[in-house]
Each structure stands twice: as C-alpha cells, then as structure tokens.
Design a protein around this motif. Structure first.
Motif, PDB file in Angstrom:
ATOM      1  N   SER A  17       9.075   1.862 -36.316  1.00 35.10           N
ATOM      2  CA  SER A  17      10.023   1.168 -37.191  1.00 35.10           C
ATOM      3  C   SER A  17      11.417   1.113 -36.576  1.00 35.10           C
ATOM      4  O   SER A  17      12.126   0.110 -36.722  1.00 35.10           O
ATOM      5  CB  SER A  17      10.060   1.797 -38.586  1.00 35.10           C
ATOM      6  OG  SER A  17      10.489   3.128 -38.537  1.00 35.10           O
ATOM      7  N   LEU A  20      11.273  -1.574 -33.927  1.00 35.77           N
ATOM      8  CA  LEU A  20      11.193  -2.860 -34.614  1.00 35.77           C
ATOM      9  C   LEU A  20      12.561  -3.277 -35.139  1.00 35.77           C
ATOM     10  O   LEU A  20      12.957  -4.442 -35.015  1.00 35.77           O
ATOM     11  CB  LEU A  20      10.183  -2.771 -35.761  1.00 35.77           C
ATOM     12  CG  LEU A  20       9.906  -4.045 -36.536  1.00 35.77           C
ATOM     13  CD1 LEU A  20       9.411  -5.157 -35.619  1.00 35.77           C
ATOM     14  CD2 LEU A  20       8.890  -3.767 -37.633  1.00 35.77           C
ATOM     15  N   GLN A  45       5.416  -7.863 -33.466  1.00 34.33           N
ATOM     16  CA  GLN A  45       4.179  -8.050 -34.235  1.00 34.33           C
ATOM     17  C   GLN A  45       3.257  -6.835 -34.085  1.00 34.33           C
ATOM     18  O   GLN A  45       2.642  -6.395 -35.052  1.00 34.33           O
ATOM     19  CB  GLN A  45       3.457  -9.316 -33.780  1.00 34.33           C
ATOM     20  CG  GLN A  45       4.190 -10.596 -34.134  1.00 34.33           C
ATOM     21  CD  GLN A  45       4.210 -10.850 -35.620  1.00 34.33           C
ATOM     22  OE1 GLN A  45       5.038 -10.302 -36.353  1.00 34.33           O
ATOM     23  NE2 GLN A  45       3.303 -11.657 -36.086  1.00 34.33           N
ATOM     24  N   VAL A  48       4.744  -4.006 -36.145  1.00 36.23           N
ATOM     25  CA  VAL A  48       4.493  -4.209 -37.583  1.00 36.23           C
ATOM     26  C   VAL A  48       3.060  -3.804 -37.909  1.00 36.23           C
ATOM     27  O   VAL A  48       2.805  -3.103 -38.902  1.00 36.23           O
ATOM     28  CB  VAL A  48       4.755  -5.679 -37.989  1.00 36.23           C
ATOM     29  CG1 VAL A  48       4.172  -5.981 -39.363  1.00 36.23           C
ATOM     30  CG2 VAL A  48       6.232  -5.983 -37.957  1.00 36.23           C
ATOM     31  N   LYS A  49       2.136  -4.211 -37.067  1.00 33.28           N
ATOM     32  CA  LYS A  49       0.727  -3.856 -37.274  1.00 33.28           C
ATOM     33  C   LYS A  49       0.555  -2.337 -37.281  1.00 33.28           C
ATOM     34  O   LYS A  49      -0.161  -1.785 -38.116  1.00 33.28           O
ATOM     35  CB  LYS A  49      -0.125  -4.496 -36.173  1.00 33.28           C
ATOM     36  CG  LYS A  49      -1.597  -4.302 -36.337  1.00 33.28           C
ATOM     37  CD  LYS A  49      -2.362  -5.043 -35.244  1.00 33.28           C
ATOM     38  CE  LYS A  49      -3.846  -4.816 -35.376  1.00 33.28           C
ATOM     39  NZ  LYS A  49      -4.608  -5.518 -34.334  1.00 33.28           N
ATOM     40  N   CYS A  51       2.865  -0.024 -37.979  1.00 40.57           N
ATOM     41  CA  CYS A  51       3.486   0.528 -39.186  1.00 40.57           C
ATOM     42  C   CYS A  51       2.593   0.337 -40.399  1.00 40.57           C
ATOM     43  O   CYS A  51       2.413   1.257 -41.201  1.00 40.57           O
ATOM     44  CB  CYS A  51       4.854  -0.118 -39.425  1.00 40.57           C
ATOM     45  SG  CYS A  51       6.121   0.422 -38.256  1.00 40.57           S
ATOM     46  N   ARG A  52       2.013  -0.845 -40.527  1.00 37.50           N
ATOM     47  CA  ARG A  52       1.103  -1.098 -41.660  1.00 37.50           C
ATOM     48  C   ARG A  52      -0.097  -0.175 -41.619  1.00 37.50           C
ATOM     49  O   ARG A  52      -0.513   0.365 -42.649  1.00 37.50           O
ATOM     50  CB  ARG A  52       0.647  -2.558 -41.653  1.00 37.50           C
ATOM     51  CG  ARG A  52       1.700  -3.507 -42.121  1.00 37.50           C
ATOM     52  CD  ARG A  52       1.181  -4.921 -42.186  1.00 37.50           C
ATOM     53  NE  ARG A  52       2.229  -5.812 -42.660  1.00 37.50           N
ATOM     54  CZ  ARG A  52       2.317  -7.079 -42.340  1.00 37.50           C
ATOM     55  NH1 ARG A  52       1.412  -7.644 -41.550  1.00 37.50           N
ATOM     56  NH2 ARG A  52       3.296  -7.824 -42.813  1.00 37.50           N
TER      57      ARG A  52
END
Length: 71
Positions: A17, A20, A45, A48-49, A51-52
C-alpha cells in the motif's frame, strides 16, 4: 521505477500500500513520460491485487476466529 523492486507476492500489506501510494502520487504529478507512467500503472495493478488478496485473507481469518469463539 527501480529495477530492484520486491515482487508484490512477497510484500506485506503495508509495503504494497505504501508503494502504491507513491505510484499514485507520481502519476498524478505527471513526473514521468507516458511509457514510464504506463509501467507504474501496471505495477500499481499488481500491488492492488496483492492488497486485495491480503485483505480477503485477513477477513477469512477473522470469520474463522468468530466461528471458533461461538463453538
């Protein structure tokens, strides 16, 4: 963007994060040419993937703990 970047799948949520956030700031500021910003976007991208994935994993662990407490 450095050539010695840590692989997203090896990063903690905090690391991903934070990187990012830096990418978003650089893209917003327009600090690089289009090609560099596209590479930053692609890296973003992946972050983000990651972190999710980590958030979903944490959520699943919390649900498991709640079920165990009810038993």
């Amino acid at each position: 963007m450095s050539d010695k970047l840590k692989k997203p799948e090896a990063m903690t949520f905090e690391e991903a994060s934070e990187e990012l956030d830096g990418i978003v700031k650089r893209i917003d500021a327009g600090e690089a040419d289009l090609e560099a910003m596209m590479k930053e976007h692609a890296r973003g991208q992946l972050l983000v993937k990651r972190c999710r994935f980590l958030l979903e994993e944490a959520e699943q662990q919390l649900k498991t703990m709640e079920v165990q407490e009810l038993e």
